[in-house]
Motif scaffolding. Structure first.
Motif, PDB file in Angstrom:
ATOM      1  N   UNK A  59      43.705  44.052  38.795  1.00  0.00           N
ATOM      2  CA  UNK A  59      42.259  43.918  38.748  1.00  0.00           C
ATOM      3  C   UNK A  59      41.891  42.653  39.501  1.00  0.00           C
ATOM      4  N   UNK A  60      40.885  42.772  40.372  1.00  0.00           N
ATOM      5  CA  UNK A  60      40.473  41.606  41.145  1.00  0.00           C
ATOM      6  C   UNK A  60      38.973  41.671  41.428  1.00  0.00           C
ATOM      7  N   UNK A  61      38.475  40.560  41.933  1.00  0.00           N
ATOM      8  CA  UNK A  61      37.055  40.427  42.229  1.00  0.00           C
ATOM      9  C   UNK A  61      36.884  40.088  43.705  1.00  0.00           C
ATOM     10  N   UNK A  62      35.923  40.747  44.351  1.00  0.00           N
ATOM     11  CA  UNK A  62      35.633  40.529  45.762  1.00  0.00           C
ATOM     12  C   UNK A  62      34.157  40.204  45.958  1.00  0.00           C
ATOM     13  N   UNK A  63      33.850  39.414  46.955  1.00  0.00           N
ATOM     14  CA  UNK A  63      32.513  39.349  47.514  1.00  0.00           C
ATOM     15  C   UNK A  63      32.543  40.356  48.659  1.00  0.00           C
ATOM     16  N   UNK A  89      29.800  53.877  50.055  1.00  0.00           N
ATOM     17  CA  UNK A  89      29.294  52.755  50.830  1.00  0.00           C
ATOM     18  C   UNK A  89      30.375  52.276  51.780  1.00  0.00           C
ATOM     19  N   UNK A  90      29.952  51.784  52.925  1.00  0.00           N
ATOM     20  CA  UNK A  90      30.875  51.118  53.832  1.00  0.00           C
ATOM     21  C   UNK A  90      30.652  49.626  53.627  1.00  0.00           C
ATOM     22  N   UNK A  91      31.706  48.933  53.219  1.00  0.00           N
ATOM     23  CA  UNK A  91      31.599  47.503  52.904  1.00  0.00           C
ATOM     24  C   UNK A  91      32.652  46.702  53.664  1.00  0.00           C
ATOM     25  N   UNK A  92      32.354  45.423  53.841  1.00  0.00           N
ATOM     26  CA  UNK A  92      33.316  44.471  54.405  1.00  0.00           C
ATOM     27  C   UNK A  92      33.649  43.498  53.289  1.00  0.00           C
ATOM     28  N   UNK A  93      34.884  43.536  52.835  1.00  0.00           N
ATOM     29  CA  UNK A  93      35.308  42.663  51.741  1.00  0.00           C
ATOM     30  C   UNK A  93      35.695  41.292  52.287  1.00  0.00           C
ATOM     31  N   UNK A  94      35.612  40.311  51.426  1.00  0.00           N
ATOM     32  CA  UNK A  94      36.067  38.964  51.750  1.00  0.00           C
ATOM     33  C   UNK A  94      37.360  38.690  51.006  1.00  0.00           C
ATOM     34  N   UNK A  95      37.649  37.412  50.777  1.00  0.00           N
ATOM     35  CA  UNK A  95      38.830  37.069  49.970  1.00  0.00           C
ATOM     36  C   UNK A  95      38.651  37.581  48.534  1.00  0.00           C
ATOM     37  N   UNK A  96      39.739  37.644  47.812  1.00  0.00           N
ATOM     38  CA  UNK A  96      39.688  38.170  46.447  1.00  0.00           C
ATOM     39  C   UNK A  96      40.211  37.141  45.458  1.00  0.00           C
ATOM     40  N   UNK A  97      39.862  37.370  44.195  1.00  0.00           N
ATOM     41  CA  UNK A  97      40.384  36.555  43.092  1.00  0.00           C
ATOM     42  C   UNK A  97      41.067  37.510  42.130  1.00  0.00           C
ATOM     43  N   UNK A  98      42.370  37.339  41.939  1.00  0.00           N
ATOM     44  CA  UNK A  98      43.146  38.199  41.046  1.00  0.00           C
ATOM     45  C   UNK A  98      42.848  37.832  39.599  1.00  0.00           C
ATOM     46  N   UNK A  99      42.590  38.834  38.787  1.00  0.00           N
ATOM     47  CA  UNK A  99      42.284  38.615  37.373  1.00  0.00           C
ATOM     48  C   UNK A  99      43.573  38.428  36.571  1.00  0.00           C
ATOM     49  N   UNK A 100      43.545  37.596  35.520  1.00  0.00           N
ATOM     50  CA  UNK A 100      44.714  37.422  34.666  1.00  0.00           C
ATOM     51  C   UNK A 100      45.140  38.750  34.044  1.00  0.00           C
ATOM     52  N   UNK A 106      50.580  42.139  39.684  1.00  0.00           N
ATOM     53  CA  UNK A 106      50.902  41.834  41.074  1.00  0.00           C
ATOM     54  C   UNK A 106      49.631  41.718  41.865  1.00  0.00           C
ATOM     55  N   UNK A 107      49.754  41.573  43.167  1.00  0.00           N
ATOM     56  CA  UNK A 107      48.532  41.528  43.958  1.00  0.00           C
ATOM     57  C   UNK A 107      48.668  42.239  45.300  1.00  0.00           C
ATOM     58  N   UNK A 108      49.537  43.224  45.386  1.00  0.00           N
ATOM     59  CA  UNK A 108      49.718  43.958  46.631  1.00  0.00           C
ATOM     60  C   UNK A 108      48.521  44.811  47.004  1.00  0.00           C
ATOM     61  N   UNK A 109      47.944  45.524  46.025  1.00  0.00           N
ATOM     62  CA  UNK A 109      46.810  46.401  46.313  1.00  0.00           C
ATOM     63  C   UNK A 109      45.560  45.583  46.596  1.00  0.00           C
ATOM     64  N   UNK A 110      45.297  44.564  45.801  1.00  0.00           N
ATOM     65  CA  UNK A 110      44.133  43.709  46.046  1.00  0.00           C
ATOM     66  C   UNK A 110      44.257  43.018  47.404  1.00  0.00           C
ATOM     67  N   UNK A 111      45.437  42.537  47.698  1.00  0.00           N
ATOM     68  CA  UNK A 111      45.663  41.870  48.978  1.00  0.00           C
ATOM     69  C   UNK A 111      45.377  42.812  50.142  1.00  0.00           C
ATOM     70  N   UNK A 112      45.751  44.088  50.002  1.00  0.00           N
ATOM     71  CA  UNK A 112      45.540  45.049  51.089  1.00  0.00           C
ATOM     72  C   UNK A 112      44.060  45.400  51.266  1.00  0.00           C
ATOM     73  N   UNK A 113      43.227  45.150  50.259  1.00  0.00           N
ATOM     74  CA  UNK A 113      41.794  45.446  50.340  1.00  0.00           C
ATOM     75  C   UNK A 113      40.983  44.253  50.843  1.00  0.00           C
TER      76      UNK A 113
END
Length: 104
Positions: free
Chosen positions: A22-26, A38-49, A53-60
């Motif tokens: 689970x992560x949060x994006x702007x 929607x077509x969106x452009x994601x920025x950096x993410x913050x991984x939730x506790x 892991x963070x492979x899927x969030x990192x790929x987004x």
């Protein structure tokens, strides 16, 4: 000895049978499409506790994506905070993959 090692491997296998992130994006909305897409452009993410892991969030991160988001009043050109969750596991009918985007 070999049999006890195999039994041990089969016993611990269910511990690694599922994966959750689970992560949060702007994200800036580039285009409002049909059917809650929607077509969106994601920025950096913050991984939730608690994520495994963070492979899927990192790929987004930092990508232009087409996502499904059930939310009202989403407008192109605006930036929103989005929560993303990903689950992968084994169910009685085989492998389960679930992705969900939510407006924070």
């Amino acid at each position: 000895m070999k049999i006890s090692c195999l039994i041990f491997l089969f016993l611990i296998n269910p511990l690694y049978a599922s994966y959750f992130e689970k992560c949060e994006f702007e994200a800036e909305v580039h285009e409002v499409l049909k059917d809650d897409k929607y077509k969106v452009k994601t920025g950096p993410y913050k991984l939730e506790p608690g994520s495994h892991g963070d492979g899927t969030c990192k790929s987004k991160a930092n990508q232009t994506l087409e996502i499904e988001l059930k939310a009202k009043e989403i407008k192109a050109g605006k930036t929103y905070t989005l929560n993303f969750s990903y689950y992968n596991g084994r169910g009685p009918d085989g492998v389960v993959n679930v992705e969900e985007w939510l407006l924070k």
